[in-house]
Each structure stands twice: as C-alpha cells, then as structure tokens.
Design a protein around this motif. Structure first.
Motif, PDB file in Angstrom:
ATOM      1  N   GLN A   1      46.626  26.839  75.641  1.00 18.76           N
ATOM      2  CA  GLN A   1      45.816  27.188  76.809  1.00 18.76           C
ATOM      3  C   GLN A   1      46.582  28.080  77.786  1.00 18.76           C
ATOM      4  OE1 GLN A   1      44.864  23.254  78.246  1.00 18.76           O
ATOM      5  NE2 GLN A   1      43.197  22.971  76.775  1.00 18.76           N
TER       6      GLN A   1
ATOM      7  N   SER B   1      44.558  27.237  67.979  1.00 25.10           N
ATOM      8  CA  SER B   1      44.977  25.851  67.794  1.00 25.10           C
ATOM      9  C   SER B   1      45.717  25.677  66.471  1.00 25.10           C
ATOM     10  CB  SER B   1      43.764  24.908  67.804  1.00 25.10           C
ATOM     11  OG  SER B   1      43.052  24.981  69.016  1.00 25.10           O
TER      12      SER B   1
ATOM     13  N   VAL C   1      48.848  23.383  77.458  1.00 21.80           N
ATOM     14  CA  VAL C   1      48.279  23.150  76.131  1.00 21.80           C
ATOM     15  C   VAL C   1      47.292  21.995  76.206  1.00 21.80           C
ATOM     16  CG1 VAL C   1      50.420  23.901  75.000  1.00 21.80           C
ATOM     17  CG2 VAL C   1      49.998  21.455  75.368  1.00 21.80           C
ATOM     18  N   GLY C   2      46.422  21.922  75.230  1.00 19.97           N
ATOM     19  CA  GLY C   2      45.631  20.730  74.993  1.00 19.97           C
ATOM     20  C   GLY C   2      46.240  20.034  73.792  1.00 19.97           C
TER      21      GLY C   2
ATOM     22  N   THR D   1      46.264  22.946  71.189  1.00 15.34           N
ATOM     23  CA  THR D   1      45.570  24.189  71.531  1.00 15.34           C
ATOM     24  C   THR D   1      46.350  24.906  72.615  1.00 15.34           C
ATOM     25  OG1 THR D   1      43.423  23.228  70.996  1.00 15.34           O
ATOM     26  CG2 THR D   1      43.418  25.199  72.365  1.00 15.34           C
TER      27      THR D   1
ATOM     28  N   THR E   1      46.359  16.418  71.433  1.00 11.65           N
ATOM     29  CA  THR E   1      45.875  15.091  71.065  1.00 11.65           C
ATOM     30  C   THR E   1      46.629  14.628  69.830  1.00 11.65           C
ATOM     31  OG1 THR E   1      44.092  15.980  69.672  1.00 11.65           O
ATOM     32  CG2 THR E   1      43.559  15.518  71.988  1.00 11.65           C
TER      33      THR E   1
END
Length: 202
Positions: free
Chosen positions: A60, A126, A38-39, A58, A41
């Motif tokens: 991934q 996302s 995943v992304g 997100t 933040t």
C-alpha cells in the motif's frame, strides 16, 4: 522451608543454572525507520503433525517492496521452506521468511554471507502463500546451530508459535540485492521490517 534455606536453594539453583546455561539465540537487531504501508494478514493453524500458514501482503506504499519469502533449501527454493528460531527468554518460536544478521562471534567465520531470495512487489500489488511446516519444529537458522559455544536449541517446551515475514523497500536495498536475493547481514536487517501474526498456542 526457612528463609536461610530458601536463599541457599535459590543461590544453588542460580549457580547450577549459570554453569549449564544453554547457548542463546544470536542478537536480532531491529530495523531503523518507519515500516512501509502494507496490508498484512496471516492465519496460523496447528492440525495434526503440521503447522499450516496462509499469508498475504499487499503493498500500500508508493515504493516497490522486496518480500524475503524465498528461503533456500538444499540448493533450491521450496515454498514450504522457512527459518525457525526461538525468541530469547521466552517459550515462543518464530517461523519466518526473512533475513538475519550474521552472528557476532570470533569463534566461527564464514567465507561469505548466506542469502535469501526475494519477491518484488510493486505498489498496489500483493503476494501470498500457503505453506506447511512439519511438527515437531526443528531450529533452522541460515548460519546453523553452533557458533562456537555449543548448539542452540529451541525453547523447551515450545508454548507458542508466531509467523513473521521480512520486507525491505527496494530503494533501501541498493547495494544489497543481487540476482533477486539479499544477504543475511545486519546491513539487511537494519532496513528489514517484520510483519508478524498473533502468537498461537502450540
């Protein structure tokens, strides 16, 4: 202070501490296996009498993911609702949207497991939110504060806070997910992966 006096004082402090030790947070079993790609933040800021959190995750990975971000509050889902627990042995408090294991105790029983709502995130998609948590922080665990040994409190003082988000692969939640929720049980935490912000000073 002589060495004899230091030993006596230390022993007395340990004895008193042992008698008055506050109930600890229940065990938080880690997930097994590798986390999904995943992304992630997360921005955590303290402003005035509130903690402001902005996060985005997100997917991934090639798998659909379940993000455990719909914490119930008063019979409904409030985007600002979060779980708040201490990290045992530290002065760190975790603000989270995630699952917990049912506390292992023979002093309290629950008719059924409490549940947390999920958001389905297909590959490449996302999910994100902005939320506000009021200060001072108050402990909020799905199974309450007292499991038969007295009420559990947050660390005092709270020196740092961290935000964590629980994520489960949909394929590993078969038999757990129902009505877009999953239970607060070890069967869920065993497949839940936590993605956390860096701790910040409070």
């Amino acid at each position: 202070m002589t060495r004899t006096k230091r030993l006596f004082a230390g022993g007395l402090a340990a004895l008193l501490g042992g008698c008055s030790a506050a109930p600890a947070e229940p065990a938080d079993p880690p997930a097994s296996g590798a986390p999904p790609a995943v992304g992630f933040t997360a921005d955590v800021r303290v402003e005035g009498q509130s903690v402001h959190i902005t996060y985005q995750l997100t997917n991934q990975s090639p798998d659909e993911l379940l993000v455990l971000n719909r914490v119930p509050a008063g019979g409904k889902t409030d985007p600002n609702a979060v779980y708040i627990v201490g990290r045992s042995g530290t002065h760190v408090v975790e603000i989270g949207k995630r699952a917990f294991a049912m506390p292992d105790t023979d002093k309290v029983s629950w008719a059924q497991a409490f549940r947390v709502g999920v958001t389905k995130v297909p590959p490449g998609q996302s999910v994100g939110e902005q939320l506000t948590v009021p200060l001072p922080l108050k402990r909020n665990h799905p199974y309450g504060d007292d499991y038969g040994d007295g009420a559990i409190s947050l660390p005092d003082p709270v020196e740092q806070i961290v935000f964590c988000l629980g994520v489960v692969r949909a394929s590993e939640a078969k038999g757990l997910a129902a009505d877009e929720t999953v239970p607060h049980l070890s069967s869920t935490t065993s497949v839940q992966h936590l993605f956390c912000s860096n701790p910040i000073d409070l």
